[in-house]
Design a protein around this motif. Sequence first.
Motif, PDB file in Angstrom:
ATOM      1  N   HIS A 111     -23.743   3.634 -53.032  1.00 23.82           N
ATOM      2  CA  HIS A 111     -23.627   4.303 -54.440  1.00 23.82           C
ATOM      3  C   HIS A 111     -22.349   3.901 -55.061  1.00 23.82           C
ATOM      4  N   LEU A 112     -22.139   2.684 -54.802  1.00 23.68           N
ATOM      5  CA  LEU A 112     -20.968   1.997 -55.442  1.00 23.68           C
ATOM      6  C   LEU A 112     -20.572   2.053 -57.053  1.00 23.68           C
ATOM      7  N   SER A 113     -19.582   2.127 -57.559  1.00 21.02           N
ATOM      8  CA  SER A 113     -19.589   2.243 -58.980  1.00 21.02           C
ATOM      9  C   SER A 113     -18.335   1.351 -59.585  1.00 21.02           C
ATOM     10  N   GLY A 114     -18.085   1.233 -61.038  1.00 29.30           N
ATOM     11  CA  GLY A 114     -17.137   0.747 -61.600  1.00 29.30           C
ATOM     12  C   GLY A 114     -17.842  -0.910 -61.732  1.00 29.30           C
ATOM     13  N   LYS A 115     -16.760  -1.658 -62.095  1.00 26.75           N
ATOM     14  CA  LYS A 115     -16.806  -3.054 -62.360  1.00 26.75           C
ATOM     15  C   LYS A 115     -16.821  -3.739 -61.123  1.00 26.75           C
ATOM     16  N   ILE A 116     -17.684  -5.128 -61.095  1.00 21.44           N
ATOM     17  CA  ILE A 116     -17.661  -5.880 -59.983  1.00 21.44           C
ATOM     18  C   ILE A 116     -16.100  -6.798 -60.094  1.00 21.44           C
ATOM     19  N   PRO A 117     -15.191  -6.834 -59.206  1.00 18.70           N
ATOM     20  CA  PRO A 117     -14.095  -7.285 -59.227  1.00 18.70           C
ATOM     21  C   PRO A 117     -14.068  -8.748 -59.176  1.00 18.70           C
ATOM     22  N   ALA A 118     -13.503  -9.335 -60.284  1.00 22.75           N
ATOM     23  CA  ALA A 118     -13.297 -10.693 -60.442  1.00 22.75           C
ATOM     24  C   ALA A 118     -13.005 -11.581 -59.411  1.00 22.75           C
ATOM     25  N   SER A 119     -12.101 -10.858 -58.547  1.00 20.82           N
ATOM     26  CA  SER A 119     -11.489 -11.405 -57.337  1.00 20.82           C
ATOM     27  C   SER A 119     -12.644 -11.894 -56.313  1.00 20.82           C
ATOM     28  N   LEU A 120     -13.919 -11.518 -56.162  1.00 27.72           N
ATOM     29  CA  LEU A 120     -15.041 -12.017 -55.584  1.00 27.72           C
ATOM     30  C   LEU A 120     -15.277 -13.485 -55.893  1.00 27.72           C
ATOM     31  N   GLY A 121     -15.029 -13.907 -56.919  1.00 25.62           N
ATOM     32  CA  GLY A 121     -15.037 -15.166 -57.292  1.00 25.62           C
ATOM     33  C   GLY A 121     -14.384 -16.231 -56.562  1.00 25.62           C
ATOM     34  N   LYS A 122     -13.363 -15.637 -55.761  1.00 27.31           N
ATOM     35  CA  LYS A 122     -12.446 -16.584 -54.859  1.00 27.31           C
ATOM     36  C   LYS A 122     -13.045 -16.720 -53.669  1.00 27.31           C
ATOM     37  N   LEU A 123     -14.220 -16.029 -53.231  1.00 25.03           N
ATOM     38  CA  LEU A 123     -14.587 -16.259 -52.086  1.00 25.03           C
ATOM     39  C   LEU A 123     -15.450 -17.822 -52.156  1.00 25.03           C
ATOM     40  N   PRO A 124     -15.480 -18.355 -50.846  1.00 21.18           N
ATOM     41  CA  PRO A 124     -16.239 -19.370 -50.729  1.00 21.18           C
ATOM     42  C   PRO A 124     -17.443 -19.710 -51.617  1.00 21.18           C
ATOM     43  N   ALA A 125     -17.828 -20.880 -52.125  1.00 24.18           N
ATOM     44  CA  ALA A 125     -18.964 -21.291 -52.742  1.00 24.18           C
ATOM     45  C   ALA A 125     -20.058 -21.015 -52.164  1.00 24.18           C
ATOM     46  N   LEU A 138     -21.937   4.649 -49.166  1.00 23.52           N
ATOM     47  CA  LEU A 138     -20.905   4.512 -49.641  1.00 23.52           C
ATOM     48  C   LEU A 138     -20.599   4.694 -51.163  1.00 23.52           C
ATOM     49  N   THR A 139     -19.453   5.155 -51.542  1.00 28.29           N
ATOM     50  CA  THR A 139     -19.227   5.564 -52.842  1.00 28.29           C
ATOM     51  C   THR A 139     -17.732   4.780 -53.370  1.00 28.29           C
ATOM     52  N   GLY A 140     -17.355   4.880 -54.608  1.00 30.95           N
ATOM     53  CA  GLY A 140     -16.201   4.238 -55.238  1.00 30.95           C
ATOM     54  C   GLY A 140     -16.559   2.886 -55.710  1.00 30.95           C
ATOM     55  N   SER A 141     -15.494   2.072 -55.887  1.00 32.17           N
ATOM     56  CA  SER A 141     -15.508   0.927 -56.377  1.00 32.17           C
ATOM     57  C   SER A 141     -15.498  -0.236 -55.136  1.00 32.17           C
ATOM     58  N   ILE A 142     -15.574  -1.362 -55.513  1.00 34.43           N
ATOM     59  CA  ILE A 142     -15.676  -2.540 -54.689  1.00 34.43           C
ATOM     60  C   ILE A 142     -14.231  -2.845 -54.479  1.00 34.43           C
ATOM     61  N   PRO A 143     -13.232  -3.030 -53.349  1.00 29.47           N
ATOM     62  CA  PRO A 143     -12.052  -3.144 -53.384  1.00 29.47           C
ATOM     63  C   PRO A 143     -11.802  -4.654 -53.884  1.00 29.47           C
ATOM     64  N   ASN A 144     -10.956  -4.821 -54.543  1.00 33.40           N
ATOM     65  CA  ASN A 144     -10.380  -6.247 -54.958  1.00 33.40           C
ATOM     66  C   ASN A 144     -10.059  -7.182 -53.755  1.00 33.40           C
ATOM     67  N   GLU A 145      -9.643  -6.433 -52.687  1.00 36.30           N
ATOM     68  CA  GLU A 145      -9.090  -7.186 -51.417  1.00 36.30           C
ATOM     69  C   GLU A 145     -10.263  -8.055 -50.830  1.00 36.30           C
ATOM     70  N   ILE A 146     -11.204  -7.409 -51.026  1.00 42.66           N
ATOM     71  CA  ILE A 146     -12.640  -8.337 -50.258  1.00 42.66           C
ATOM     72  C   ILE A 146     -12.565  -9.619 -50.688  1.00 42.66           C
ATOM     73  N   GLY A 147     -12.097  -9.865 -51.717  1.00 44.67           N
ATOM     74  CA  GLY A 147     -11.910 -11.371 -52.367  1.00 44.67           C
ATOM     75  C   GLY A 147     -11.182 -12.116 -51.593  1.00 44.67           C
ATOM     76  N   GLY A 207     -17.899   7.626 -48.201  1.00 44.45           N
ATOM     77  CA  GLY A 207     -16.600   7.803 -48.676  1.00 44.45           C
ATOM     78  C   GLY A 207     -16.348   6.247 -49.325  1.00 44.45           C
ATOM     79  N   GLU A 208     -15.323   6.091 -49.582  1.00 44.41           N
ATOM     80  CA  GLU A 208     -14.846   4.622 -50.224  1.00 44.41           C
ATOM     81  C   GLU A 208     -14.749   3.719 -49.270  1.00 44.41           C
ATOM     82  N   ILE A 209     -14.769   2.425 -49.406  1.00 37.46           N
ATOM     83  CA  ILE A 209     -14.578   1.182 -48.784  1.00 37.46           C
ATOM     84  C   ILE A 209     -13.023   1.012 -48.854  1.00 37.46           C
TER      85      ILE A 209
END
Length: 715
Positions: free
Chosen positions: A232-246, A208-217, A185-187
């Motif tokens: 088996h995740l699909s779709g675009k990588i959310p730009a919000s992951l860029g907000k995670l610590p360096a 796991l399927t579906g997209s990576i949730p924006n909320e992980i950021g 299922g989805e995350i």
Amino acid sequence: MTRSFSLFQVLIFNFFFTFGFIRVLSLSSDGLALLALKSAVGEPSAAFADWNNGDPTPCAWSGIACANISGEADPRVVGIALAGKGLSGYLPSELGTLRFLRRLNLHDNAFSGVLPPQLSNATALHSLFLHRNNLSGPIPSSLCSLPRLQNLDLSENAFSGHVPESLKNCKNLQRLILAGNKLSGEIPGGVWPELPNLVQLDLSANELTGSIPNEIGTLISLSGTLNLSFNHLSGKIPASLGKLPATVSFDLKNNNLSGEIPQTGSFSNQGPTAFLENPNLCGFPLRKSCSGSDRDISRGPDQNKPVDRSKGLTPGLIILISVADAAVVALIGLVIVYIYWKKKDDENACSCIRKRRFGEEEKGGVCVCGGFSCVSGVKSDDDDNNGDYEVEGGDGEGEGELVRIDKGLSFELDELLRASAYVLGKSGLGIVYKVVLGNGVPVAVRRLGEGGEQRYKEFAAEVMAIAKVKHPNVVRLRAYYWAHDEKLLISDFISNGNLAHSLRGRNGQPSTNLSWSTRLRIAKGTARGLSYLHECSPRKFVHGDIKPSNILLDNDFQPYISDFGLNRLISITGNNPSTGGFMGGALPYMKSSQKERTNSYKAPEARVPGNRPTQKWDVYSFGVVLLEILTGRSPESSPTTSSSMEVPDLVRWVRKGFDQESPLSEMVDPSLLQEVRVKKEVLAVFHVALTCTEGDPDARPRMKTVSENLDKIGT
């Protein structure tokens, strides 16, 4: 007569039945719950050899830890540690009756069946380690009714179903490791904003399927690796992951992700391996460009038709093209002339920069050499490094090359050479500088020397082996520079000195910050880092010089092992190593006025000339460091004798104290005497240290075992 004898038999039976029943009843309720675990194990095991139902409490049983709880007359069970015992069977629901259980550690066994929902009744539970078993079924939604749950590791089992939405109720969760199961299922997206303390998330190797949730950021406390690989995740990588610590590394490989990799925030720190095996991903740091394919797709059918040139070009257009061609030729000529003279200027300036920048003239102040650049051009050697590092300058044969090993630190060679630098120390392992880059990021730069002109490939291979070591408790190498007259290593700057100064201070005065919990955290982190070097690093490194000055500390007193692999690099550059060393170092890392003698930490067999270093040398040295952490005493070298196999005074002194059953208060650091509650923990660490400092190398444990034993203490 027969009747009387029968009556006697009945009396004897009643006596033994009643006596046996009373013995079982004499066992505490915690003990009865543990007996249910013993009964649930399929076959008899030596792990339960001393689990006797006649004992009043289970506190002396193997694998059981107890503590005195306020308001309770008797000690209560707070820990179960039966990892790696080969146990099979199921987990009984009676474990939920252990109201004061804090840590349940049953990993690396063969338990099967479901995780009992009744476990949520053990409301004091904060760590649940059940990885590498055969547990199945869904993850109980009631698990997050545990108010104190911090560590949940259910990896490498056969759990199925979805990642439960109820995880959002685990407000104190710090580590969530569900890798290697059959989750599908989805995350869920709503979980992650509710977990502000999460530092580790691993959902890899599931279905796991579906997209990576924006909320992980929103996981601002995350560190280490965000691992979503092999799903088996699909779709675009959310730009919000860029907000995670360096400091967070991504592992998104082996999915079905598509589109362009975002170029913001933390994405600039990632190497190409984080995104491999996603055929439809493109963009930096992958070698697959998005622009070409996008352009091809955007072209309409009319754009692909050949241009009708039968009408020819007008005279005005011909004149315009001729003028433009002449201008381009002239511009190219000017550029060639400029580059020629620029290169001449750079060649004259380079030696000046190196001598002034990383030479011997510095006296501990600031050395700035600005206005010059030794960069003659930029090249990318993707065929050699698979995109994992970049090479700037040089001719590809080891002449003036700056090699950025990963994308976590972005800087140019001229920026490094012109930045303000502070001399931190000099030793046989090179001069070390603190260099503040233009973006304000400090790095540690070690100058190795000027030799080894013909050994570039050997040097590069050794450096890359060191650079592959990535662990939270090991100093990270970020780049290196090679030229015939200069060799530099650029690593992370660790800001809070080293363990030697924290224990003894620069004037011999102990630091007031080193409480017992801090010391135990330093010991555990150092053991994990050293265990990684021994067991998991590409070369399975032997450090060879473990001592407090090589254990660096950050502002949270997290330890970082430094200086591994340097002796080999020094031998390549032609210098003679000595006892110093500051890789990743800073001014607080320099040795205290109380000279630290290297031999005080070396194993007895390490002092015999000609012996090759082994991992058991490191185990011994780590044991001496543990004794110093416990006693606050710096080990002194043994008196010179005809034998070089003597052990340090500190080890002999502690062993003598235990042999004579001296009070613990006579051996432990006086500054720890106020922390009476940790006496049992201190004693446990003493035993680990004495095991590490056995004279016979074969009697010493592996660092992996040492680390596991320390992790059990104080939890």
